[in-house]
Design an enzyme around this catalytic site. Structure first.
Site, short mmCIF file in Angstrom:
data_model
loop_
_atom_site.label_atom_id
_atom_site.label_comp_id
_atom_site.label_asym_id
_atom_site.label_seq_id
_atom_site.Cartn_x
_atom_site.Cartn_y
_atom_site.Cartn_z
N ASP A 137 0.81 -1.22 0.00
CA ASP A 137 0.00 0.00 0.00
C ASP A 137 0.84 1.28 0.00
O ASP A 137 0.30 2.37 0.15
CB ASP A 137 -0.98 0.03 1.19
CG ASP A 137 -2.23 0.84 0.88
OD1 ASP A 137 -2.72 0.77 -0.26
OD2 ASP A 137 -2.69 1.58 1.76
N ASN A 138 2.16 1.17 -0.17
CA ASN A 138 3.00 2.36 -0.27
C ASN A 138 2.82 3.02 -1.64
O ASN A 138 2.67 2.34 -2.65
CB ASN A 138 4.47 1.99 -0.07
CG ASN A 138 4.80 1.70 1.38
OD1 ASN A 138 3.92 1.72 2.24
ND2 ASN A 138 6.06 1.44 1.65
N HIS B 163 -11.13 28.01 3.32
CA HIS B 163 -12.22 28.13 4.30
C HIS B 163 -11.90 29.21 5.33
O HIS B 163 -12.79 29.96 5.74
CB HIS B 163 -12.43 26.78 5.00
CG HIS B 163 -13.51 26.80 6.03
ND1 HIS B 163 -14.85 26.84 5.69
CD2 HIS B 163 -13.46 26.81 7.39
CE1 HIS B 163 -15.58 26.85 6.81
NE2 HIS B 163 -14.77 26.84 7.84
N ASP C 156 -23.64 31.86 8.95
CA ASP C 156 -23.28 32.19 10.33
C ASP C 156 -22.41 33.45 10.32
O ASP C 156 -22.04 33.97 9.26
CB ASP C 156 -22.53 31.03 11.01
CG ASP C 156 -21.30 30.57 10.24
OD1 ASP C 156 -20.67 31.40 9.56
OD2 ASP C 156 -20.98 29.37 10.32
N LYS D 169 -26.19 31.30 14.24
CA LYS D 169 -25.93 29.85 14.36
C LYS D 169 -25.09 29.57 15.59
O LYS D 169 -24.09 30.25 15.84
CB LYS D 169 -25.20 29.34 13.11
CG LYS D 169 -24.97 27.83 13.13
CD LYS D 169 -24.21 27.35 11.91
CE LYS D 169 -22.71 27.50 12.08
NZ LYS D 169 -21.96 26.86 10.99
N ARG E 73 -23.09 26.25 17.46
CA ARG E 73 -22.72 24.84 17.37
C ARG E 73 -22.89 24.20 18.74
O ARG E 73 -22.20 24.55 19.70
CB ARG E 73 -21.27 24.69 16.88
CG ARG E 73 -20.87 23.23 16.69
CD ARG E 73 -19.58 23.09 15.88
NE ARG E 73 -19.78 23.44 14.48
CZ ARG E 73 -20.30 22.65 13.58
NH1 ARG E 73 -20.72 21.43 13.92
NH2 ARG E 73 -20.43 23.05 12.33
N ASP F 25 -21.43 30.43 0.38
CA ASP F 25 -20.42 29.87 1.28
C ASP F 25 -19.24 29.38 0.46
O ASP F 25 -19.29 29.38 -0.78
CB ASP F 25 -21.01 28.71 2.09
CG ASP F 25 -20.43 28.62 3.50
OD1 ASP F 25 -19.32 29.16 3.73
OD2 ASP F 25 -21.07 28.00 4.36
#
Length: 314
Positions: free
Chosen positions: A39-40, A131, A171, A194, A196, A220
């Site tokens: 898996d390398n 973001h 938000d 908003k 959380r 967004d």
């Protein structure tokens, strides 16, 4: 005379890479990417890059860890092959969501990714709509931070009557982004209150702003699970809005996001191809715009030493 510019792509978004190359009227250079039986990751650069200016296109999309390893190993291979300069082109940088230490004993992974990219061999980074803009400061190499907002704004200008439209932030954290969006469209803005409650639960309350009887554009940077977006849609419907449109740069669309959007009262979702949308998720309500011309022009300007900032005049 040698071809001084080379463009490569990992497996995350080959269609976007090909469109970028088409826009620049040049071929996509070749990588051989495979995995050993253990898996390398194994990457071999199949074009001569000695003393070339090289760009590698790779979004951090599912499977994220595989695509990050592809990019890191490719950067190291290009450095070993004596590339003059290597730019990591990351249209969607998912770990920009990890920009602060908001719990005990956790990693600020956005900074870790920045360090890994430099260590692997990136001389600079080209990305789009982070973001959190603070992630830009995590890098010790030059970063060109592009935005798809003008592309999305142009689409809405051409397809909506903006006289009755309000731009909405899901938000307070997105207020600056949406404020810029609203200013450029010359429309008013509203914000959703908003809170959380937990890692998986978001509670929304009042709509701050006049939205009664208005069409709205929820704007967004990305749509991931769509949880916040759908809660926003419900809140806006209760507030008495008209048609609801959504604009976002990155269509991550995890889990049941597409199915839930299809069942919602959203009229249209406008996104870009920073993330390759699988065929099974390409429903009629999603309109996908291409950022290839923007990225192609940015690559050209980086290569020739021209200003990238002039692509987005204030």
């Amino acid at each position: 005379m040698k071809d001084d510019l080379k463009i490569f792509s990992g497996n995350s978004n080959i269609p976007l890479a090909q469109k970028i190359c088409d826009a620049m009227d040049r071929p996509l250079s070749h990588l051989a990417i495979s995995k050993f039986s253990n898996d390398n990751m194994h990457v071999q650069v199949q074009d001569n890059v000695r003393e070339r200016d090289v760009f590698v296109i790779q979004s951090f999309t599912h499977p994220v860890s595989d695509h990050i390893m592809e990019l890191l190993v490719t950067l190291d291979a290009l450095r070993s092959a004596s590339a003059r300069r290597v730019t990591a082109v990351i249209p969607y940088f998912s770990y920009a969501r990890s920009d602060k230490k908001d719990a005990s004993r956790i990693s600020i992974v956005g900074r870790l990714m920045a360090d890994l990219l430099k260590t692997a061999g990136a001389d600079r980074v080209l990305t789009m709509d982070l973001h959190a803009a603070a992630v830009h400061g995590f890098f010790s190499v030059p970063v060109d931070h592009l935005t798809a907002s003008p592309l999305i704004m142009d689409y809405f200008r051409k397809n909506l009557d903006l006289d009755n439209v309000v731009a909405v932030a899901t938000d307070a954290g997105g207020a600056k982004r949406v404020g810029h969006f609203a200013t450029r469209l010359n429309v008013p803005m509203a914000i959703i209150d908003k809170r959380r409650v937990s890692d998986t639960e978001v509670k929304q309350g009042l709509v701050v702003g006049d939205v009664v009887g208005k069409d709205v554009i929820i704007y967004d940077d990305e749509i991931s699970t769509g949880g916040t977006l759908l809660t926003t849609v419900d809140t806006l419907k209760e507030a008495g809005v008209g048609n609801i449109y959504v604009g976002a740069t990155h269509p991550v669309l995890c889990g049941q996001a597409v199915e839930n959007l299809g069942k919602s009262s959203v009229k249209e979702v406008v996104v870009t191809n920073t993330v390759d949308i699988p065929r099974e998720k390409q429903i009629d309500m999603i309109s996908c715009l291409s950022v290839a011309p923007i990225l192609a022009e940015a690559i050209r300007r980086i290569h020739t030493g021209e200003s990238v900032g002039e692509l987005f005049p204030d």
